[in-house]
Design a protein around this motif. Structure first.
Motif, PDB file in Angstrom:
ATOM      1  N   GLU A  35       0.814  -1.219   0.000  1.00 37.30           N
ATOM      2  CA  GLU A  35       0.000   0.000   0.000  1.00 37.30           C
ATOM      3  C   GLU A  35       0.851   1.275   0.000  1.00 37.30           C
ATOM      4  O   GLU A  35       0.357   2.342  -0.354  1.00 37.30           O
ATOM      5  N   ARG A  36       2.100   1.170   0.364  1.00 35.93           N
ATOM      6  CA  ARG A  36       2.993   2.333   0.359  1.00 35.93           C
ATOM      7  C   ARG A  36       3.648   2.563  -1.007  1.00 35.93           C
ATOM      8  O   ARG A  36       4.434   3.497  -1.180  1.00 35.93           O
TER       9      ARG A  36
ATOM     10  N   ASP B 255       2.656   3.795  -3.780  1.00 34.28           N
ATOM     11  CA  ASP B 255       2.417   5.075  -4.442  1.00 34.28           C
ATOM     12  C   ASP B 255       3.255   6.212  -3.861  1.00 34.28           C
ATOM     13  O   ASP B 255       3.311   7.302  -4.417  1.00 34.28           O
ATOM     14  N   GLN B 256       3.933   5.961  -2.754  1.00 37.07           N
ATOM     15  CA  GLN B 256       4.794   6.963  -2.122  1.00 37.07           C
ATOM     16  C   GLN B 256       6.239   6.863  -2.612  1.00 37.07           C
ATOM     17  O   GLN B 256       7.094   7.648  -2.196  1.00 37.07           O
ATOM     18  N   GLU B 257       6.498   5.896  -3.469  1.00 38.26           N
ATOM     19  CA  GLU B 257       7.860   5.652  -3.947  1.00 38.26           C
ATOM     20  C   GLU B 257       8.126   6.369  -5.271  1.00 38.26           C
ATOM     21  O   GLU B 257       7.204   6.858  -5.928  1.00 38.26           O
ATOM     22  N   ASP B 258       9.392   6.377  -5.669  1.00 32.61           N
ATOM     23  CA  ASP B 258       9.807   6.975  -6.942  1.00 32.61           C
ATOM     24  C   ASP B 258       9.445   6.016  -8.068  1.00 32.61           C
ATOM     25  O   ASP B 258      10.165   5.047  -8.329  1.00 32.61           O
TER      26      ASP B 258
ATOM     27  N   LEU C 206      -1.501  -0.091  -8.801  1.00 31.50           N
ATOM     28  CA  LEU C 206      -1.930   1.045  -7.982  1.00 31.50           C
ATOM     29  C   LEU C 206      -3.402   1.384  -8.191  1.00 31.50           C
ATOM     30  O   LEU C 206      -4.118   1.679  -7.229  1.00 31.50           O
TER      31      LEU C 206
END
Length: 134
Positions: A15-16, A18-21, A109
């Motif tokens: 779930e994290r 979308d916070q990545e590059d 995503l």
């Protein structure tokens, strides 16, 4: 750890994403790997739950059969989404170019993470504390 705990733990990590590059090829590869693991954990958890429900399909080792039977048993499972996940998971070994990998991450995503979230919520609503035994 049991199947449900593994399912939840890996989902929290996925779930994290979308916070990545999302331009970094290693991050993209990692998201795809996490998705693959999440799909495996999901169909194996569903197999356990089908067995608990006394369904004969739980004896099969086929993810496709488990998905189809789960769709018949649980009205909150979108069969087409899970079959698309199966297809994408199976085709991942053929992802040689970055464009196809980025497209898969977009789908992860957009559709797959929300489907896993919905499954978790609906299973918790249906089974409550009994999920801890799976």
């Amino acid at each position: 750890m049991k199947k449900y705990e593994n399912f939840c733990s890996n989902l929290a990590s996925l779930e994290r994403a979308d916070q990545e590059d999302l331009e970094n090829e290693f991050i993209i590869s990692g998201i795809i790997d996490k998705f693959s693991l999440q799909f495996e954990l999901t169909w194996k958890l569903l197999k356990e739950l089908l067995s608990f429900e006394g369904r004969n399909a739980a004896r099969t080792g086929s993810p496709r059969e488990i998905i189809k039977e789960s769709y018949a048993v649980y009205d909150f499972i979108d069969e087409q989404t899970y079959l698309a996940m199966l297809h994408d998971r199976n085709d991942m070994t053929h992802l040689y170019d970055g464009k196809a990998a980025r497209e898969l991450v977009t789908e992860i995503l957009r559709a797959y993470i929300p489907a896993f979230r919905d499954l978790k919520k609906n299973l918790e609503d249906k089974y409550g504390f009994r999920l801890q035994q799976f």
